[in-house]
Design a protein around this motif. Structure first.
Motif, mmCIF file in Angstrom:
data_model
loop_
_atom_site.group_PDB
_atom_site.id
_atom_site.type_symbol
_atom_site.label_atom_id
_atom_site.label_comp_id
_atom_site.label_asym_id
_atom_site.label_seq_id
_atom_site.Cartn_x
_atom_site.Cartn_y
_atom_site.Cartn_z
ATOM 1 N N ASP A 97 64.059 6.001 38.526
ATOM 2 C CA ASP A 97 65.445 5.691 38.189
ATOM 3 C C ASP A 97 65.952 6.745 37.204
ATOM 4 O O ASP A 97 66.213 6.460 36.039
ATOM 5 C CB ASP A 97 65.526 4.285 37.584
ATOM 6 C CG ASP A 97 66.962 3.824 37.432
ATOM 7 O OD1 ASP A 97 67.840 4.372 38.111
ATOM 8 O OD2 ASP A 97 67.207 2.924 36.609
ATOM 9 N N PHE A 98 66.061 7.988 37.672
ATOM 10 C CA PHE A 98 66.443 9.130 36.851
ATOM 11 C C PHE A 98 67.538 9.873 37.600
ATOM 12 O O PHE A 98 67.292 10.403 38.683
ATOM 13 C CB PHE A 98 65.220 10.031 36.622
ATOM 14 C CG PHE A 98 65.448 11.208 35.714
ATOM 15 C CD1 PHE A 98 65.109 11.138 34.382
ATOM 16 C CD2 PHE A 98 65.987 12.388 36.203
ATOM 17 C CE1 PHE A 98 65.309 12.228 33.534
ATOM 18 C CE2 PHE A 98 66.188 13.479 35.384
ATOM 19 C CZ PHE A 98 65.842 13.401 34.033
ATOM 20 N N GLU A 99 68.729 9.895 37.056
ATOM 21 C CA GLU A 99 69.848 10.600 37.698
ATOM 22 C C GLU A 99 69.982 11.992 37.098
ATOM 23 O O GLU A 99 70.047 12.137 35.873
ATOM 24 C CB GLU A 99 71.159 9.827 37.506
ATOM 25 C CG GLU A 99 71.214 8.519 38.246
ATOM 26 C CD GLU A 99 71.214 8.646 39.757
ATOM 27 O OE1 GLU A 99 71.544 9.727 40.289
ATOM 28 O OE2 GLU A 99 70.866 7.654 40.407
ATOM 29 N N ILE A 100 70.023 13.005 37.930
ATOM 30 C CA ILE A 100 70.191 14.385 37.466
ATOM 31 C C ILE A 100 71.682 14.663 37.337
ATOM 32 O O ILE A 100 72.422 14.614 38.321
ATOM 33 C CB ILE A 100 69.534 15.375 38.439
ATOM 34 C CG1 ILE A 100 68.037 15.119 38.507
ATOM 35 C CG2 ILE A 100 69.826 16.814 38.013
ATOM 36 C CD1 ILE A 100 67.315 15.905 39.568
ATOM 37 N N THR A 101 72.110 14.953 36.100
ATOM 38 C CA THR A 101 73.526 15.258 35.848
ATOM 39 C C THR A 101 73.738 16.722 35.509
ATOM 40 O O THR A 101 74.862 17.197 35.507
ATOM 41 C CB THR A 101 74.067 14.407 34.684
ATOM 42 O OG1 THR A 101 73.359 14.749 33.491
ATOM 43 C CG2 THR A 101 73.932 12.923 34.983
ATOM 44 N N GLY A 102 72.647 17.416 35.183
ATOM 45 C CA GLY A 102 72.763 18.816 34.794
ATOM 46 C C GLY A 102 72.944 19.000 33.294
ATOM 47 O O GLY A 102 73.002 20.120 32.802
ATOM 48 N N VAL A 103 73.052 17.893 32.562
ATOM 49 C CA VAL A 103 73.233 17.942 31.110
ATOM 50 C C VAL A 103 71.999 17.326 30.459
ATOM 51 O O VAL A 103 71.539 16.262 30.876
ATOM 52 C CB VAL A 103 74.505 17.165 30.694
ATOM 53 C CG1 VAL A 103 74.678 17.173 29.188
ATOM 54 C CG2 VAL A 103 75.730 17.728 31.390
ATOM 55 N N LYS A 104 71.474 18.014 29.444
ATOM 56 C CA LYS A 104 70.285 17.525 28.755
ATOM 57 C C LYS A 104 70.542 16.128 28.209
ATOM 58 O O LYS A 104 71.603 15.899 27.648
ATOM 59 C CB LYS A 104 69.928 18.478 27.610
ATOM 60 C CG LYS A 104 68.575 18.234 27.023
ATOM 61 C CD LYS A 104 68.201 19.295 26.022
ATOM 62 C CE LYS A 104 66.783 19.057 25.575
ATOM 63 N NZ LYS A 104 66.285 20.106 24.735
ATOM 64 N N PRO A 105 69.663 15.169 28.420
ATOM 65 C CA PRO A 105 68.286 15.196 28.915
ATOM 66 C C PRO A 105 68.154 14.810 30.385
ATOM 67 O O PRO A 105 67.160 14.212 30.774
ATOM 68 C CB PRO A 105 67.614 14.159 28.029
ATOM 69 C CG PRO A 105 68.654 13.104 27.856
ATOM 70 C CD PRO A 105 69.965 13.862 27.828
ATOM 71 N N TYR A 106 69.132 15.136 31.219
ATOM 72 C CA TYR A 106 69.110 14.759 32.643
ATOM 73 C C TYR A 106 69.235 15.985 33.547
ATOM 74 O O TYR A 106 70.037 16.010 34.470
ATOM 75 C CB TYR A 106 70.217 13.744 32.942
ATOM 76 C CG TYR A 106 70.053 12.480 32.137
ATOM 77 C CD1 TYR A 106 69.058 11.562 32.453
ATOM 78 C CD2 TYR A 106 70.859 12.220 31.045
ATOM 79 C CE1 TYR A 106 68.884 10.407 31.710
ATOM 80 C CE2 TYR A 106 70.697 11.069 30.295
ATOM 81 C CZ TYR A 106 69.707 10.170 30.630
ATOM 82 O OH TYR A 106 69.530 9.040 29.885
ATOM 83 N N ARG A 107 68.423 17.002 33.256
ATOM 84 C CA ARG A 107 68.400 18.222 34.056
ATOM 85 C C ARG A 107 67.147 18.244 34.925
ATOM 86 O O ARG A 107 66.251 17.416 34.749
ATOM 87 C CB ARG A 107 68.387 19.459 33.146
ATOM 88 C CG ARG A 107 69.568 19.547 32.200
ATOM 89 C CD ARG A 107 69.343 20.628 31.176
ATOM 90 N NE ARG A 107 68.077 20.338 30.478
ATOM 91 C CZ ARG A 107 67.477 21.170 29.649
ATOM 92 N NH1 ARG A 107 67.985 22.330 29.392
ATOM 93 N NH2 ARG A 107 66.340 20.825 29.065
ATOM 94 N N ILE A 108 67.062 19.202 35.848
ATOM 95 C CA ILE A 108 65.870 19.366 36.688
ATOM 96 C C ILE A 108 64.640 19.580 35.807
ATOM 97 O O ILE A 108 63.584 18.989 36.050
ATOM 98 C CB ILE A 108 66.045 20.555 37.664
ATOM 99 C CG1 ILE A 108 67.017 20.176 38.767
ATOM 100 C CG2 ILE A 108 64.724 20.977 38.267
ATOM 101 C CD1 ILE A 108 66.498 19.153 39.738
ATOM 102 N N ALA A 109 64.756 20.410 34.786
ATOM 103 C CA ALA A 109 63.623 20.665 33.893
ATOM 104 C C ALA A 109 63.171 19.377 33.212
ATOM 105 O O ALA A 109 61.975 19.159 33.008
ATOM 106 C CB ALA A 109 63.996 21.718 32.855
#
Length: 136
Positions: A97-109
Motif C-alpha cells: 500500500d505505497f503510492e508513488i507520487t514522485g515527492v519524498k518520501p514517495y519516490r521510486i528510490a
C-alpha cells in the motif's frame, strides 16, 4: 492451464506519462496468486566471480490486462481499470500500500529502500494461459 504453484501476491507499478502535469507517473495494481522464483546466478570470468540475482514470475492471464501500447493510450479514468507488463515497470513481492507520487518520501528510490523484493521488469513472455515475467 494456468499457474500451478501460487506462492505469492505482487504489486505492479506501471509507468505512464501524464500529459496534464508533464511528468512520469506510476499506477499501482495488486495481483494475487502468482508464482515467484528468485535465484542467484554465478559466472566465473577472468576478473573473478560475478554474482547476479534474477527473478522469474508466472502470472495467470487476467481480464484486466492490456498491452503496454494500449495502456499508454488510455485516459486517466480508463487506466485505473487495467494493468500491463512492460520493461521498466516495477514489481514488489507482496501486497503493498505505497503510492508513488514522485515527492519524498514517495519516490521510486523510497519504494526500493522500503521493501526487500523490488524488481525491474526486463522481459515479458506471453504464453497461451499465462505470462512469464523476468526481472532483476
Amino acid at each position: 492451464m494456468g499457474v500451478l504453484l501460487k506462492n505469492a501476491d505482487i504489486t505492479i507499478y506501471n509507468k505512464y506519462y501524464d500529459f496534464g502535469t508533464d511528468t512520469d507517473k506510476y499506477q499501482r495494481t495488486v495481483i494475487e496468486g502468482v508464482n515467484w522464483q528468485s535465484k542467484r546466478n554465478g559466472t566465473i570470468t577472468d576478473k573473478g566471480l560475478l554474482l547476479a540475482d534474477s527473478t522469474l514470475i508466472f502470472i495467470d492471464k487476467l481480464d484486466n490486462y492490456i498491452s503496454h501500447k494500449r495502456f499508454n493510450k488510455l485516459s486517466a479514468a480508463e487506466r485505473v481499470n487495467y494493468f500491463t507488463l512492460a520493461p521498466g515497470d516495477k514489481i514488489v513481492k507482496g501486497e503493498v500500500d505505497f503510492e508513488i507520487t514522485g515527492v519524498k518520501p514517495y519516490r521510486i528510490a523510497d519504494l526500493e529502500n522500503e521493501f526487500d523484493d523490488v524488481i525491474d521488469i526486463k522481459s515479458v513472455n506471453e504464453l497461451s494461459s499465462h505470462f512469464e515475467v523476468e526481472g532483476v
